[in-house]
Design an enzyme around this catalytic site. Sequence first.
Site, PDB file in Angstrom:
ATOM      1  N   SER A 106       1.969   1.216  -4.522  1.00 19.14           N
ATOM      2  CA  SER A 106       1.152   1.204  -5.728  1.00 19.14           C
ATOM      3  C   SER A 106       0.416   2.518  -5.968  1.00 19.14           C
ATOM      4  O   SER A 106       0.743   3.275  -6.897  1.00 19.14           O
ATOM      5  CB  SER A 106       0.176   0.030  -5.686  1.00 19.14           C
ATOM      6  OG  SER A 106      -0.608   0.075  -4.491  1.00 19.14           O
ATOM      7  N   VAL A 117     -10.132   2.496  -3.375  1.00 16.03           N
ATOM      8  CA  VAL A 117      -9.619   1.128  -3.343  1.00 16.03           C
ATOM      9  C   VAL A 117      -8.460   0.990  -2.357  1.00 16.03           C
ATOM     10  O   VAL A 117      -7.939   1.974  -1.859  1.00 16.03           O
ATOM     11  CB  VAL A 117      -9.176   0.651  -4.744  1.00 16.03           C
ATOM     12  CG1 VAL A 117     -10.340   0.694  -5.709  1.00 16.03           C
ATOM     13  CG2 VAL A 117      -8.029   1.507  -5.276  1.00 16.03           C
ATOM     14  N   GLU A 118      -8.070  -0.272  -2.099  1.00 15.40           N
ATOM     15  CA  GLU A 118      -7.029  -0.601  -1.117  1.00 15.40           C
ATOM     16  C   GLU A 118      -7.336   0.019   0.240  1.00 15.40           C
ATOM     17  O   GLU A 118      -6.446   0.516   0.933  1.00 15.40           O
ATOM     18  CB  GLU A 118      -5.643  -0.166  -1.610  1.00 15.40           C
ATOM     19  CG  GLU A 118      -5.058  -1.084  -2.664  1.00 15.40           C
ATOM     20  CD  GLU A 118      -3.595  -0.831  -2.929  1.00 15.40           C
ATOM     21  OE1 GLU A 118      -2.955  -0.088  -2.159  1.00 15.40           O
ATOM     22  OE2 GLU A 118      -3.077  -1.368  -3.907  1.00 15.40           O
ATOM     23  N   GLY A 119      -8.590   0.009   0.628  1.00 17.59           N
ATOM     24  CA  GLY A 119      -9.015   0.651   1.855  1.00 17.59           C
ATOM     25  C   GLY A 119      -9.531   2.034   1.554  1.00 17.59           C
ATOM     26  O   GLY A 119      -8.755   2.929   1.216  1.00 17.59           O
ATOM     27  N   ARG A 160       0.819  -1.206   0.000  1.00 16.82           N
ATOM     28  CA  ARG A 160       0.000   0.000   0.000  1.00 16.82           C
ATOM     29  C   ARG A 160       0.855   1.258   0.000  1.00 16.82           C
ATOM     30  O   ARG A 160       0.382   2.338  -0.355  1.00 16.82           O
ATOM     31  CB  ARG A 160      -0.941  -0.016   1.216  1.00 16.82           C
ATOM     32  CG  ARG A 160      -2.009   1.048   1.169  1.00 16.82           C
ATOM     33  CD  ARG A 160      -3.169   0.751   2.075  1.00 16.82           C
ATOM     34  NE  ARG A 160      -2.759   0.416   3.422  1.00 16.82           N
ATOM     35  CZ  ARG A 160      -3.603  -0.014   4.365  1.00 16.82           C
ATOM     36  NH1 ARG A 160      -4.873  -0.155   4.080  1.00 16.82           N
ATOM     37  NH2 ARG A 160      -3.169  -0.303   5.559  1.00 16.82           N
TER      38      ARG A 160
END
Length: 747
Positions: free
Chosen positions: A318, A437-439, A315
Amino acid sequence: MSDLRKKWITGPLLKLIKKVLPPISETEREAMEAGEVWWDAELLSGKPRWEELLGMGPPKLSEEEQAFLEGPVEELCSMIDDWQIIFEDRDLPDELWEFLKKERFFGIIIPKEYGGLGFSPTAHAEIVTKISTRSTTVGVTVMVPNSLGPGELLMAHGTEEQKDYYLPRLADGRELPCFGLTSDEAGSDAASMTDHGIVCYGEYKGEKTLGMRVNWHKRYITLAPVATILGLAFKLYDPDHLLGDEEELGITVALVPTDTEGVTIGQRHLPAMQAFQNGPNWGKDVFIPMEWIIGGQENVGRGWHMLMSALAAGRGISLPSLSTGGAKMAARLTGAYARVREQFGIPIGKFEGVQRRLAEIAGIAYVLDSAHKTTTRALDEGLKPAVVSAIMKAHATFGLREAINDAMDIHAGKAIMDGPLNYLGNVYRAVPVAITVEGANILTRSLMIFGQGAIRCHPYLLDEMLAAEHEDTKEGVSQLDELLPKHAWFQIKTLARGFFHGWTVGIFASSPRGVGHAAKYYRQLNRYSAILTLATEISLMSLGGELKRKELISARLGDVLSQLYLLSCTLKRFKDDGSPKEDRPLLEFAMRAGLHKIEVSLLEVYQNFPRRFLGQVMHFLTMPWGHSVHTASDRQARACAELLMEPSETRDRLTRGVYLGNPGDGVDIVEQAFNKVCATQKARDKMKKGGIRQLNGDAIEKAREKGLISEEEAEKLHETSEAVHLAIQVDHFDHLSPCEDKAKHGE
């Protein structure tokens, strides 16, 4: 004496802690245990040791990594036609897919012994950043297999057999991976995941085999429509006790070939006018043998820990890479456009309203690039800073949104008309994707950054919470009895430091040696580190478990921690660059903006604190004078904006890694116009002194006839005029469906 203290003081305190602090769930425990603390712990100590951060030095690329950036990455960018990908094909063309596989873009992080590139986190980040300045769709396509997914999980947790089989196939693209975590109703709450498996016997390779019968429904899964291998997270149950006494075994992660019987790959989602492959998938009574679990049967129930460990690093690379690339692209191209686009005979970048927006973009790009470099430098060292990664994901994507919004405002009609010439529209549309996204950022900001950071980074709190949960009360009391004196002394020092630096507005705070002009900012960060630590202690001790439900208080304290981290990285970057005098406007603007945000967040905490009296006490102790740091002045903003509108080493340093386009595309046209405008500025000044303000053919000829400019200057100005005319054009189409018709680039 010790026994009396335990009986009359520590024992009652242990009972109080049990009542005040909420129990730690298993998923929370694993999330907090995943990854590591790093500079975030220093910032929450009240007295950060700057030598630890500054001593790391700048990130560096190996010769092989640099060659890959200058070779295959550059070639890839030259092959990309983002308009065709998004509006015409809705997919990458076959030659791009094949190039990505051939050059092992899907194996950036896979070690060389398995056929991958084996690059460092810094190289991984620089590759994604550069690609993202050309196309967010291609950037996402490259970043996902190298981020949270089967490759990273296999390297960290896979069996040797799994590594030997899958990693070479992932590296060269024979296998395309996706990772299925998000369920319909659970979203970011993995504890509520409804996807489940039952331990049972089934047939595999013609034999009776112990495995799992799994049912799932996943959505928002990037690369799912084209994936050959699915990383799957699900809850596993053992009602027949085939594995042991436990019935609920926890979240488990397995690798499932997408052609397995019972697996259904759904049709595509279309995420916010992007064209990266994304879609749902289902599994109906899919039999999965135990050997498909990543790491084998011994990793049953360890899936959440594995995922959190991977996320702690991925995280931080990216989406921050994508966001940093977008912000740097916005800075370079908006500065160029503001220089070549004129109103009333002067560049729009000379208007103060535009200058302020340009300065905001430059400041954001400088901070994000600084934090991006520092974070990947830490990852190069093998660190997995979970809280820092959450800060980077949330605030990098927040920063991208601000930078692109400002860039869109300055470009105006140029940015809102779709077509191949529009280099901002696709990034603008990608921002909501990055933020959710990703949290999702709302959750990350409100609950994770400070919620995890305050506990993980505190020198004693987590141990005290674990002591309170100890089944053996006697042992818990003994553990707490050892911790309490240390914690009490920590609180005394924290109170003294926060009060002193608050009342003296950081004048007497220390700063590292050899930082010169930036010393005043180190002192301010030390000041607010002490204040945040004090506010954290008071919040945790007075609110306890209630703080978990006071999300806005937690969010604001998290914002303070986040800004302290981002500004620390900015100071480090300035020092790593050699503290160039020319970069000072960027540093001044960024530091003032961040420090002002810190003050606003703290004051809002005090004003809204649930225990109003304690809010007033904190205000009195730490910020009795109110705001002491203001945002950059108009003069400072003007200096910052000018850096984007003039060729310079500072401009190139700030926007390094931005792909400058192929001949004739939108980016190249604006860049070429900028270069010509800057090169002919002296001739323009001669025209203006003679009363000719416009830049067009008639005006240039008039100036030549009046002797204001030479023949050679007139010729170059004609070229400049044509270049500017092209730069301000937008596309138009023959029909209403641009997907079916080729664009015309203005006339």
